[in-house]
Design a protein around this motif. Structure first.
Motif, PDB file in Angstrom:
ATOM      1  N   HIS A  86       0.857  -1.177   0.000  1.00 15.94           N
ATOM      2  CA  HIS A  86       0.000   0.000   0.000  1.00 15.94           C
ATOM      3  C   HIS A  86       0.900   1.236   0.000  1.00 15.94           C
ATOM      4  CE1 HIS A  86      -3.908  -1.843   0.901  1.00 15.94           C
ATOM      5  NE2 HIS A  86      -3.253  -2.685   1.691  1.00 15.94           N
ATOM      6  N   HIS A  87       0.376   2.338  -0.513  1.00 18.69           N
ATOM      7  CA  HIS A  87       1.074   3.609  -0.456  1.00 18.69           C
ATOM      8  C   HIS A  87       0.112   4.661   0.081  1.00 18.69           C
ATOM      9  CE1 HIS A  87       3.453   1.396  -3.446  1.00 18.69           C
ATOM     10  NE2 HIS A  87       4.469   2.038  -2.889  1.00 18.69           N
ATOM     11  N   LEU A  88       0.645   5.639   0.812  1.00 14.89           N
ATOM     12  CA  LEU A  88      -0.159   6.736   1.344  1.00 14.89           C
ATOM     13  C   LEU A  88       0.185   8.025   0.611  1.00 14.89           C
ATOM     14  CD1 LEU A  88      -0.013   6.308   5.230  1.00 14.89           C
ATOM     15  CD2 LEU A  88      -1.870   5.707   3.701  1.00 14.89           C
ATOM     16  N   ILE A  89      -0.869   8.787   0.299  1.00 17.99           N
ATOM     17  CA  ILE A  89      -0.713  10.090  -0.338  1.00 17.99           C
ATOM     18  C   ILE A  89      -1.404  11.116   0.554  1.00 17.99           C
ATOM     19  CG2 ILE A  89      -1.389  11.496  -2.316  1.00 17.99           C
ATOM     20  CD1 ILE A  89      -1.209   8.985  -4.020  1.00 17.99           C
ATOM     21  N   PRO A  90      -0.705  12.171   0.960  1.00 20.90           N
ATOM     22  CA  PRO A  90      -1.347  13.196   1.789  1.00 20.90           C
ATOM     23  C   PRO A  90      -2.456  13.921   1.027  1.00 20.90           C
ATOM     24  CG  PRO A  90       1.049  13.464   1.770  1.00 20.90           C
ATOM     25  CD  PRO A  90       0.711  12.445   0.727  1.00 20.90           C
ATOM     26  N   LEU A  91      -3.525  14.261   1.720  1.00 17.40           N
ATOM     27  CA  LEU A  91      -4.619  15.000   1.095  1.00 17.40           C
ATOM     28  C   LEU A  91      -4.154  16.346   0.561  1.00 17.40           C
ATOM     29  CD1 LEU A  91      -7.719  14.312   3.373  1.00 17.40           C
ATOM     30  CD2 LEU A  91      -7.258  13.437   1.089  1.00 17.40           C
ATOM     31  N   GLU A  92      -3.100  16.906   1.123  1.00 21.60           N
ATOM     32  CA  GLU A  92      -2.602  18.202   0.652  1.00 21.60           C
ATOM     33  C   GLU A  92      -2.074  18.142  -0.779  1.00 21.60           C
ATOM     34  OE1 GLU A  92       1.886  18.232   2.548  1.00 21.60           O
ATOM     35  OE2 GLU A  92       0.207  18.877   3.786  1.00 21.60           O
ATOM     36  N   TRP A  93      -1.831  16.960  -1.304  1.00 22.38           N
ATOM     37  CA  TRP A  93      -1.389  16.816  -2.695  1.00 22.38           C
ATOM     38  C   TRP A  93      -2.551  16.842  -3.674  1.00 22.38           C
ATOM     39  CZ3 TRP A  93       2.594  12.181  -2.584  1.00 22.38           C
ATOM     40  CH2 TRP A  93       3.684  12.531  -1.762  1.00 22.38           C
ATOM     41  N   VAL A  94      -3.788  16.752  -3.177  1.00 25.89           N
ATOM     42  CA  VAL A  94      -4.964  16.713  -4.048  1.00 25.89           C
ATOM     43  C   VAL A  94      -5.269  18.112  -4.567  1.00 25.89           C
ATOM     44  CG1 VAL A  94      -7.423  16.173  -4.190  1.00 25.89           C
ATOM     45  CG2 VAL A  94      -5.906  14.716  -2.823  1.00 25.89           C
ATOM     46  N   ASP A  95      -5.370  18.223  -5.879  1.00 27.84           N
ATOM     47  CA  ASP A  95      -5.711  19.490  -6.521  1.00 27.84           C
ATOM     48  C   ASP A  95      -7.225  19.659  -6.601  1.00 27.84           C
ATOM     49  OD1 ASP A  95      -4.967  21.903  -8.160  1.00 27.84           O
ATOM     50  OD2 ASP A  95      -6.175  20.793  -9.633  1.00 27.84           O
ATOM     51  N   HIS A  96      -7.905  18.618  -7.109  1.00 22.41           N
ATOM     52  CA  HIS A  96      -9.366  18.644  -7.182  1.00 22.41           C
ATOM     53  C   HIS A  96      -9.901  17.226  -7.341  1.00 22.41           C
ATOM     54  CE1 HIS A  96      -8.307  18.728 -11.496  1.00 22.41           C
ATOM     55  NE2 HIS A  96      -9.514  18.219 -11.726  1.00 22.41           N
ATOM     56  N   VAL A  97     -11.205  17.109  -7.111  1.00 14.13           N
ATOM     57  CA  VAL A  97     -11.871  15.813  -7.200  1.00 14.13           C
ATOM     58  C   VAL A  97     -13.101  15.973  -8.083  1.00 14.13           C
ATOM     59  CG1 VAL A  97     -13.045  13.985  -5.902  1.00 14.13           C
ATOM     60  CG2 VAL A  97     -11.108  15.183  -4.874  1.00 14.13           C
ATOM     61  N   ASP A  98     -13.232  15.090  -9.070  1.00 11.35           N
ATOM     62  CA  ASP A  98     -14.457  14.981  -9.859  1.00 11.35           C
ATOM     63  C   ASP A  98     -14.795  13.492  -9.855  1.00 11.35           C
ATOM     64  OD1 ASP A  98     -12.577  14.091 -11.802  1.00 11.35           O
ATOM     65  OD2 ASP A  98     -12.630  15.990 -12.874  1.00 11.35           O
ATOM     66  N   ALA A  99     -14.844  12.843 -10.959  1.00 12.14           N
ATOM     67  CA  ALA A  99     -15.020  11.387 -10.974  1.00 12.14           C
ATOM     68  C   ALA A  99     -13.721  10.686 -10.569  1.00 12.14           C
ATOM     69  CB  ALA A  99     -15.467  10.921 -12.349  1.00 12.14           C
ATOM     70  N   GLN A 100     -12.624  11.450 -10.551  1.00 10.49           N
ATOM     71  CA  GLN A 100     -11.303  10.957 -10.178  1.00 10.49           C
ATOM     72  C   GLN A 100     -10.692  11.918  -9.166  1.00 10.49           C
ATOM     73  OE1 GLN A 100      -9.762  11.319 -14.117  1.00 10.49           O
ATOM     74  NE2 GLN A 100     -10.144   9.177 -14.624  1.00 10.49           N
ATOM     75  N   VAL A 101      -9.633  11.451  -8.523  1.00 13.03           N
ATOM     76  CA  VAL A 101      -8.854  12.294  -7.622  1.00 13.03           C
ATOM     77  C   VAL A 101      -7.656  12.792  -8.424  1.00 13.03           C
ATOM     78  CG1 VAL A 101      -7.525  12.382  -5.483  1.00 13.03           C
ATOM     79  CG2 VAL A 101      -9.560  10.923  -5.617  1.00 13.03           C
ATOM     80  N   HIS A 102      -7.537  14.105  -8.575  1.00 13.86           N
ATOM     81  CA  HIS A 102      -6.457  14.706  -9.358  1.00 13.86           C
ATOM     82  C   HIS A 102      -5.438  15.342  -8.418  1.00 13.86           C
ATOM     83  CE1 HIS A 102      -8.690  14.324 -13.165  1.00 13.86           C
ATOM     84  NE2 HIS A 102      -9.741  14.481 -12.387  1.00 13.86           N
ATOM     85  N   LEU A 103      -4.186  14.947  -8.597  1.00  9.01           N
ATOM     86  CA  LEU A 103      -3.113  15.456  -7.750  1.00  9.01           C
ATOM     87  C   LEU A 103      -2.448  16.674  -8.379  1.00  9.01           C
ATOM     88  CD1 LEU A 103      -1.520  12.040  -6.729  1.00  9.01           C
ATOM     89  CD2 LEU A 103      -3.313  13.345  -5.556  1.00  9.01           C
ATOM     90  N   SER A 119       8.133   9.348  -5.900  1.00 10.33           N
ATOM     91  CA  SER A 119       9.363   9.530  -5.128  1.00 10.33           C
ATOM     92  C   SER A 119       9.092  10.009  -3.709  1.00 10.33           C
ATOM     93  CB  SER A 119      10.301  10.507  -5.830  1.00 10.33           C
ATOM     94  OG  SER A 119       9.795  11.829  -5.770  1.00 10.33           O
ATOM     95  N   LYS A 120       7.862  10.503  -3.450  1.00 15.53           N
ATOM     96  CA  LYS A 120       7.580  11.088  -2.129  1.00 15.53           C
ATOM     97  C   LYS A 120       6.474  10.388  -1.337  1.00 15.53           C
ATOM     98  CE  LYS A 120       9.108  15.584  -3.665  1.00 15.53           C
ATOM     99  NZ  LYS A 120       8.753  16.971  -3.948  1.00 15.53           N
ATOM    100  N   TRP A 121       5.726   9.471  -1.986  1.00 12.12           N
ATOM    101  CA  TRP A 121       4.650   8.830  -1.228  1.00 12.12           C
ATOM    102  C   TRP A 121       5.217   7.936  -0.136  1.00 12.12           C
ATOM    103  CZ3 TRP A 121       1.976   5.614  -5.674  1.00 12.12           C
ATOM    104  CH2 TRP A 121       2.840   4.623  -6.128  1.00 12.12           C
ATOM    105  N   THR A 122       4.393   7.631   0.837  1.00 15.22           N
ATOM    106  CA  THR A 122       4.816   6.755   1.930  1.00 15.22           C
ATOM    107  C   THR A 122       4.521   5.321   1.529  1.00 15.22           C
ATOM    108  OG1 THR A 122       4.285   8.468   3.535  1.00 15.22           O
ATOM    109  CG2 THR A 122       4.493   6.232   4.362  1.00 15.22           C
ATOM    110  N   HIS A 123       5.533   4.510   1.616  1.00 17.80           N
ATOM    111  CA  HIS A 123       5.463   3.085   1.282  1.00 17.80           C
ATOM    112  C   HIS A 123       5.179   2.324   2.560  1.00 17.80           C
ATOM    113  CE1 HIS A 123       6.886  -0.650  -0.692  1.00 17.80           C
ATOM    114  NE2 HIS A 123       7.412  -0.894   0.473  1.00 17.80           N
ATOM    115  N   LEU A 124       4.095   1.562   2.589  1.00 19.97           N
ATOM    116  CA  LEU A 124       3.742   0.794   3.779  1.00 19.97           C
ATOM    117  C   LEU A 124       4.170  -0.659   3.637  1.00 19.97           C
ATOM    118  CD1 LEU A 124       0.135   2.159   4.352  1.00 19.97           C
ATOM    119  CD2 LEU A 124       2.217   2.852   5.500  1.00 19.97           C
ATOM    120  N   PRO A 125       4.774  -1.207   4.664  1.00 16.74           N
ATOM    121  CA  PRO A 125       5.144  -2.626   4.617  1.00 16.74           C
ATOM    122  C   PRO A 125       3.883  -3.486   4.655  1.00 16.74           C
ATOM    123  CG  PRO A 125       5.572  -1.743   6.781  1.00 16.74           C
ATOM    124  CD  PRO A 125       5.135  -0.595   5.926  1.00 16.74           C
TER     125      PRO A 125
END
Length: 79
Positions: A46-63, A72-78
């Motif tokens: 799994h990987h985590l992406i902070p909500l602060e990276w989200v630009d907008h949301v429609d039918a998709q989540v746009h970063l 290169s910056k997302w959090t990698h979960l074991p």
């Protein structure tokens, strides 16, 4: 500001340069999106992406970041 309630499980997540980043598994707390591991580049984590990276949301989540920056910056979960 993006409302976390706009982000739903199984939505596609796309980078600012239009690349597929992953699929929302669920919101991790009130500050992060947890991506499904089955849609992960390695298929095992799994990987985590902070909500602060989200630009907008429609039918998709746009970063607001390019795919290479996200990966290169997302959090990698074991497992």
């Amino acid at each position: 500001m993006i409302s976390a309630s706009d982000i739903k499980d199984h939505m596609e997540v796309k980078s600012a340069d239009g690349q597929h980043i992953g699929t929302v598994d669920y919101l991790e707390g009130s500050e992060s999106i947890k991506l499904t591991k089955s849609d992960s580049p390695d298929g095992e984590h799994h990987h985590l992406i902070p909500l602060e990276w989200v630009d907008h949301v429609d039918a998709q989540v746009h970063l607001s970041m390019t795919a290479s920056d996200v990966r290169s910056k997302w959090t990698h979960l074991p497992n």
